[in-house]
Design a protein around this motif. Sequence first.
Motif, short mmCIF file in Angstrom:
data_model
loop_
_atom_site.label_atom_id
_atom_site.label_comp_id
_atom_site.label_asym_id
_atom_site.label_seq_id
_atom_site.Cartn_x
_atom_site.Cartn_y
_atom_site.Cartn_z
N TYR A 153 0.75 -1.27 -0.14
CA TYR A 153 0.04 -0.04 0.04
C TYR A 153 0.69 1.08 0.03
N ASN B 133 -0.94 4.94 -0.90
CA ASN B 133 -1.13 5.83 0.27
C ASN B 133 -0.52 7.24 -0.07
N ARG C 174 -2.63 9.33 -2.53
CA ARG C 174 -3.82 9.34 -1.89
C ARG C 174 -3.70 10.54 -0.92
N THR C 175 -2.53 10.89 -0.57
CA THR C 175 -2.03 11.92 0.51
C THR C 175 -1.65 13.19 -0.32
N GLU D 277 -3.16 1.64 7.68
CA GLU D 277 -2.54 2.66 7.26
C GLU D 277 -3.08 3.07 5.93
N ALA D 278 -3.63 2.24 4.96
CA ALA D 278 -4.14 2.38 3.67
C ALA D 278 -5.57 3.02 3.80
N ALA E 36 -4.98 6.86 4.71
CA ALA E 36 -4.44 7.52 3.93
C ALA E 36 -5.67 8.00 2.78
N THR E 37 -6.55 6.87 2.63
CA THR E 37 -7.85 7.01 1.67
C THR E 37 -8.50 8.23 2.17
#
Length: 311
Positions: free
Chosen positions: A89, A93, A96-97, A148-149, A152-153
Amino acid sequence: MRVFVAGASGAIGKPLVRQLVEAGHVVTGMTRRAEAAERIRAQGANAAVCDVFDTAALNEAVAAAQPEVVIHELTALPDRIDPRKADTYPQTNRLRTEGTANLLAAARAAGARRFVSQSIAFVYAPVGGWVKDEEAPVLANIGGHLGEAMDATLEGERQVLEADGLEGLVLRYGYFYGPGTSWSSDGSMADDVRKRRFPVIGSGEARMSMVHVEDAAAATVIACERGAPGIYNVCDDDPAPMRDLIPAFAEVIGAKRPLRVPAWIVRLAAGAAVANAGTQMRGASNAKAKQELGWEPRYPSWRQGFAEALG
């Protein structure tokens, strides 16, 4: 309209660019690879070759496109997703951030008015009913690589929804199936199912919301054109227990019926996150997207879609 698509060469990017062009929009598709740029041009779109983390090149590319709408479809997931692996991921991640922040800044600087971003429909907390609308609570503090994924989403969603000067729409897609996805007749999921590496876990009650990639692209085209800012679940009408969906997929691709494995064994072998996903995951309701966007999936159920698109 003038539309800039980041992630134009991915599983959804390809049909999305084609559908945008067919709808009469002037499209610029962004990719990191020169060979993918040629395929984008062959679809009738312009191509920009750059990396979202090269902010100078990104700002130049978006400015040159003069978009009214910017679409964020960037991911970097491996062909086979294994939540236990540390390298599954992190790249996505970051997209997405940090990637979202860079695209938002470039869109704003270029004078875009609307920003449409990819998210996931399997983000809902495993509490209450089995099918969730966009107001339902989301997963939090689940830990590990999957946690964590998810964090981040949700951070990427927050950035889009709170972006000053832009109409931010977040599309929470169901699991993609169809050409170019892992849920295709030659995708990684089909390979795992044929090798009986994707069992039904426990009771198989966990719900999966699916969407054919062409239907997901069609909803995204509509989100460029209309719809109030906010979150929309983009999935079919038929959130299904995994005990129904996985055997049906196996049958369509000519595989043996999947195994059934107790949840406690999966928890020991693969971790709590995998076991919980297989027993507690919630499905998503597409009622808001249908009512407010006027979107109707070509495949209202994966049952029809599997048979017609994968068989």
